[in-house]
Structures are given as structure tokens and as C-alpha cells.
Design a protein around this motif. Structure first.
Motif, PDB file in Angstrom:
ATOM      1  N   ALA A   1       0.832  -1.205   0.000  1.00  0.00           N
ATOM      2  CA  ALA A   1       0.000   0.000   0.000  1.00  0.00           C
ATOM      3  C   ALA A   1       0.866   1.255   0.000  1.00  0.00           C
ATOM      4  CB  ALA A   1      -0.934  -0.006   1.212  1.00  0.00           C
TER       5      ALA A   1
ATOM      6  N   TYR B   1       0.790   4.122  -2.912  1.00  0.00           N
ATOM      7  CA  TYR B   1       0.546   5.523  -2.556  1.00  0.00           C
ATOM      8  C   TYR B   1       1.661   6.434  -3.054  1.00  0.00           C
ATOM      9  CZ  TYR B   1       0.413   9.753   0.230  1.00  0.00           C
ATOM     10  OH  TYR B   1       0.422  11.066   0.609  1.00  0.00           O
TER      11      TYR B   1
ATOM     12  N   MET C   1      -8.914   2.118 -10.388  1.00  0.00           N
ATOM     13  CA  MET C   1      -9.111   2.735  -9.078  1.00  0.00           C
ATOM     14  C   MET C   1      -9.688   4.137  -9.182  1.00  0.00           C
ATOM     15  SD  MET C   1      -8.576   0.581  -6.763  1.00  0.00           S
ATOM     16  CE  MET C   1      -8.785   1.775  -5.447  1.00  0.00           C
TER      17      MET C   1
ATOM     18  N   ARG D   1     -14.484   1.003  -5.707  1.00  0.00           N
ATOM     19  CA  ARG D   1     -15.093   0.018  -4.815  1.00  0.00           C
ATOM     20  C   ARG D   1     -15.146  -1.361  -5.467  1.00  0.00           C
ATOM     21  NH1 ARG D   1     -17.964   4.744  -4.034  1.00  0.00           N
ATOM     22  NH2 ARG D   1     -18.009   5.529  -1.872  1.00  0.00           N
TER      23      ARG D   1
ATOM     24  N   LEU E   1     -11.561  -2.857  -5.726  1.00  0.00           N
ATOM     25  CA  LEU E   1     -11.042  -3.353  -4.458  1.00  0.00           C
ATOM     26  C   LEU E   1     -11.772  -4.613  -4.011  1.00  0.00           C
ATOM     27  CD1 LEU E   1     -10.304  -0.139  -2.367  1.00  0.00           C
ATOM     28  CD2 LEU E   1      -8.689  -1.652  -3.527  1.00  0.00           C
TER      29      LEU E   1
ATOM     30  N   PHE F   1      -3.782  -6.293  -3.924  1.00  0.00           N
ATOM     31  CA  PHE F   1      -4.789  -5.550  -3.158  1.00  0.00           C
ATOM     32  C   PHE F   1      -4.150  -4.367  -2.440  1.00  0.00           C
ATOM     33  CE2 PHE F   1      -7.057  -4.659   0.788  1.00  0.00           C
ATOM     34  CZ  PHE F   1      -8.343  -4.437   0.320  1.00  0.00           C
ATOM     35  N   GLY F   2      -3.048  -4.596  -1.743  1.00  0.00           N
ATOM     36  CA  GLY F   2      -2.397  -3.521  -1.001  1.00  0.00           C
ATOM     37  C   GLY F   2      -1.943  -2.399  -1.904  1.00  0.00           C
TER      38      GLY F   2
ATOM     39  N   SER G   1      -3.143  -1.529  -4.758  1.00  0.00           N
ATOM     40  CA  SER G   1      -4.312  -0.816  -5.273  1.00  0.00           C
ATOM     41  C   SER G   1      -4.936   0.076  -4.208  1.00  0.00           C
ATOM     42  CB  SER G   1      -5.348  -1.823  -5.792  1.00  0.00           C
ATOM     43  OG  SER G   1      -4.805  -2.604  -6.848  1.00  0.00           O
ATOM     44  N   VAL G   2      -4.914  -0.362  -2.939  1.00  0.00           N
ATOM     45  CA  VAL G   2      -5.385   0.496  -1.852  1.00  0.00           C
ATOM     46  C   VAL G   2      -4.560   1.776  -1.810  1.00  0.00           C
ATOM     47  CG1 VAL G   2      -5.473   0.747   0.657  1.00  0.00           C
ATOM     48  CG2 VAL G   2      -6.352  -1.330  -0.421  1.00  0.00           C
TER      49      VAL G   2
ATOM     50  N   VAL H   1      -5.933   5.617  -2.267  1.00  0.00           N
ATOM     51  CA  VAL H   1      -5.726   6.663  -1.261  1.00  0.00           C
ATOM     52  C   VAL H   1      -5.117   7.903  -1.901  1.00  0.00           C
ATOM     53  CG1 VAL H   1      -4.383   7.281   0.780  1.00  0.00           C
ATOM     54  CG2 VAL H   1      -5.573   5.083   0.691  1.00  0.00           C
TER      55      VAL H   1
END
Length: 371
Positions: A64, A68, A164, A169, A172, A195-196, A198-199, A203
Motif C-alpha cells: 500500500a 501511494y 481505481m 469500490r 477493491l 490488493f495492497g 491498489s489500496v 488513497v
């Protein structure tokens, strides 16, 4: 979203904390010392808690952070970024992994190391390709699978950013199901990395306020820690072959560690220790790349000495490994700066306390090198 001094410090802090925790995940043991035998009682439960539950949050959280940092300004030059990653991720991966592969081949050619690591002398070309480059399976320096999968995420980053930005939603949810359900891994070795990553993209692109959860940090941390404690109890009682529902729960709780780790950073960064750790720079990367080979060597030495006291090894090995890596990192930086730059992907280490303004300015440069 610009990365201010607080966010930069918290990212650096969580890198060193999570990577130090990952060291516990990779402490080696033989079948006779499996924590699931319960030979050492609460010590074995603690091993399961640290290695199979708590510190499994490291990989999703580090993913993540990477997502970011890549999109913190909203966009980037794709071709330029890939060229940069060749020196900051791919080259260190090759140097650390291939040097360890050569060491293993040399040791096994002299009759040492069998049973501790895969047999590289008699491996097929296909197996050697994975040992060397993680083509289809784990590299010989096992934790470096993260760099391999991170490179895949970087290659796919324009597509991930589109998804994203337009369908956060749904995207994810799909990636969550992919990470948790017993689905084929496809091109990834560790599904939670997608997943991480993409989070982190979400953000950054949607300008989520990273300080929004800070006032609830203690409550979030309590919930996540409670979940890892309960999970470790289930793993300890049923392992090493976990029932499917428990294995899926473990994957899900590891992903919640993204939120829990960020909540922890809000508390730690306010402490003196947290401030010191947040200035680690390339040290965290050095520990990440070097800890697994060092742990294996320590395990071989321990067995050669003939000690049967495994709990003592478990207590000493992570401390020794991290201490040695801290020392070698400082020596390499001082006496072999070019080699240090290659092995850390030109990640730098701050040698003195900086003002908030200096740290905020330096964070952008550091993120460019390490994202």
C-alpha cells in the motif's frame, strides 16, 4: 496529494517496523521444532502469533505504501518510472538474489546447506529460472518475491490507476476476493500485494485524508491486535494444515493490517524512538534484502554447534540478524558507498535530525527513489 513531513516520517517508520517484524516471519526451524507441536507451550504460541499472524500484515502494508508513493501527485511518467525501477528495484533484486544463489551453489558443492535450502546443484533449468529470477516460484532469497510482485504491479500501474479512479469500490472488492478466496495466483506469487498496492493508489488518487483515523488510532489498533491474537489461537490449535475458512480468515486479517499499521504509526511517530526510526532511509531495505540469507546461515551455525535449545535460537536469531545488518549497512555506507548505492537502489539515510521543512522536501526525493 503532496506528502508532508508527518506522512513521510510515518511511512519511513512503518517501513522499518514492518520489515523488522518480517524477520520474525522467516526465522527457520526444522520439523522437530515446529511451533504447532506445542513442545514449548506458550513460547510456541508466541511464535505462531508473531510469525503466522501479527507480522503477516507487513507485505500488504508495504504494498500500500508503494502504491501511494507512486501516485501521490496524481500521475507519473510511465516510461521514466520503469527506467527508474530498473535501478531501484530490479537491480537490487538481482544483486541480492543472484549473490545468495551463488553462495548456496558454492556451499552445496562442498556438501553444506542441503536440507536448509533447495538443491540448486541438481535443479532443472526451469527451477533454476525461478531460484534466480522468480519466474514461476519463490526466489532463492525468499522474501524478495515482494520485489518481483511489486515490479508486476508497477508494470500494471496504468491499468490499476484507471480502475481505481473510475471503479474504486468494485476494483477493491474483486482484488479482495482474489486475495482471500482459494483462487489461482496467476502471475502473482503473493495475491495480497495486488490488493495492497491498489489500496495505496486509491488513497493517493482520491486524496484520502491520511490523518482522518488518527483520533481513533488506539481503538483501531486494539481491534486489529485482538483479531491477530484470536487468529493465532486458531492457527496454533489447528496448524500446520489450516482449515480453509481459517486460512481465508488469516488472509483477510493480514489485509486489515494496512489500517492497523497506519494507526500504529500515528502513535509511534510521537515518541522519541519513533522519530529515530523514521530516519532509517535505506536501512529498512538493507534489512529486508539481507535478513533471510543471514537467518539461514545462523541456523546452520546453530545446528553445527549442536544446541537443542530452539527457544534460545528463536530469541537470539532476529536480534543478531538485525544487529549485524545495521552494522553492515553502516559500514557499507561509510566505506563502500557505490556498492551500498547499488544494493539499496540509491536509497539514502538521513544522518542528522532535520527540520520539518527539510524532511518534507527530502521526502519527495526519497519517495522518487524508493516508491
Amino acid at each position: 496529494m503532496d506528502m508532508n513531513a508527518n506522512v513521510s516520517s510515518r511511512i519511513n517508520l512503518m517501513r522499518i517496523v514492518l520489515i523488522s517484524g518480517i524477520v520474525f516471519v522467516h526465522v527457520p526451524y526444522d520439523p522437530a521444532n515446529s511451533p504447532f507441536l506445542g513442545t514449548y507451550g506458550m513460547i510456541d504460541w508466541l511464535r505462531v502469533f508473531l510469525g503466522d499472524s501479527l507480522f503477516r500484515v507487513g507485505v500488504p502494508c508495504l504494498s500500500a505504501i508503494s502504491g501511494y508513493l507512486l501516485f501521490r501527485k496524481g500521475g507519473f511518467d510511465y516510461a521514466r518510472t520503469l527506467r527508474s525501477k530498473a535501478s531501484t528495484i530490479l537491480l537490487p533484486f538481482l544483486l541480492w538474489n543472484l549473490s545468495f544463489l551463488a553462495f548456496v551453489a558454492l556451499a552445496q558443492s562442498r556438501g553444506m546447506g542441503f536440507g536448509y535450502l533447495p538443491d540448486v546443484l541438481h535443479a532443472s533449468p526451469r527451477e533454476l529460472a525461478s531460484f534466480a529470477f522468480a519466474v514461476e516460484a519463490w526466489p532463492i532469497n525468499l522474501p524478495l518475491y515482494f520485489l518481483r510482485d511489486l515490479l508486476l504491479c508497477l508494470i500494471l500501474s496504468p491499468l490499476l490507476a484507471f480502475l481505481m479512479r473510475r471503479y474504486p469500490r468494485a476494483t477493491l472488492l474483486v482484488f479482495l476476493l482474489y486475495a482471500v478466496l482459494p483462487l489461482p495466483n496467476l502471475i502473482f506469487l503473493k495475491k495480497s500485494i495486488l490488493f495492497g498496492f491498489s489500496v495505496g493508489i486509491g488513497v493517493a488518487l482520491h486524496k484520502v485524508d491520511l490523518a482522518a483515523i488518527d483520533r481513533h488510532a488506539r481503538a483501531i489498533l486494539f481491534v486489529v491486535l485482538s483479531a491477530t491474537v484470536l487468529l493465532s489461537a486458531g492457527l496454533y490449535l489447528t496448524g500446520p494444515e489450516f482449515p480453509l475458512w481459517l486460512d481465508m480468515t488469516r488472509s483477510l486479517i493480514a489485509l486489515t493490517g494496512i489500517l492497523g499499521s497506519w494507526a500504529l504509526s500515528a502513535l509511534l511517530v510521537q515518541t522519541w524512538v519513533g522519530q529515530r526510526l523514521s530516519r532509517g532511509g535505506g536501512l529498512s531495505f538493507w534489512i529486508f534484502c539481507g535478513h533471510y540469507p543471514l537467518l539461514i546461515v545462523l541456523w546452520m551455525i546453530w545446528n553445527r554447534i549442536g544446541s537443542a535449545d530452539y527457544p534460545l535460537f528463536y530469541a537470539l536469531a532476529p536480534v543478531l540478524a538485525i544487529s549485524i545488518l545495521v552494522a553492515t549497512h553502516a559500514l557499507a555506507q561509510a566505506f563502500f558507498p557505490r556498492l551500498h548505492a547499488l544494493l539499496t537502489g540509491n536509497r539514502i539515510r538521513a544522518n542528522r535530525p532535520k527540520s520539518d521543512a527539510e524532511r518534507a522536501a527530502g521526502a519527495a526525493d526519497y519517495a522518487t527513489q524508493s516508491r
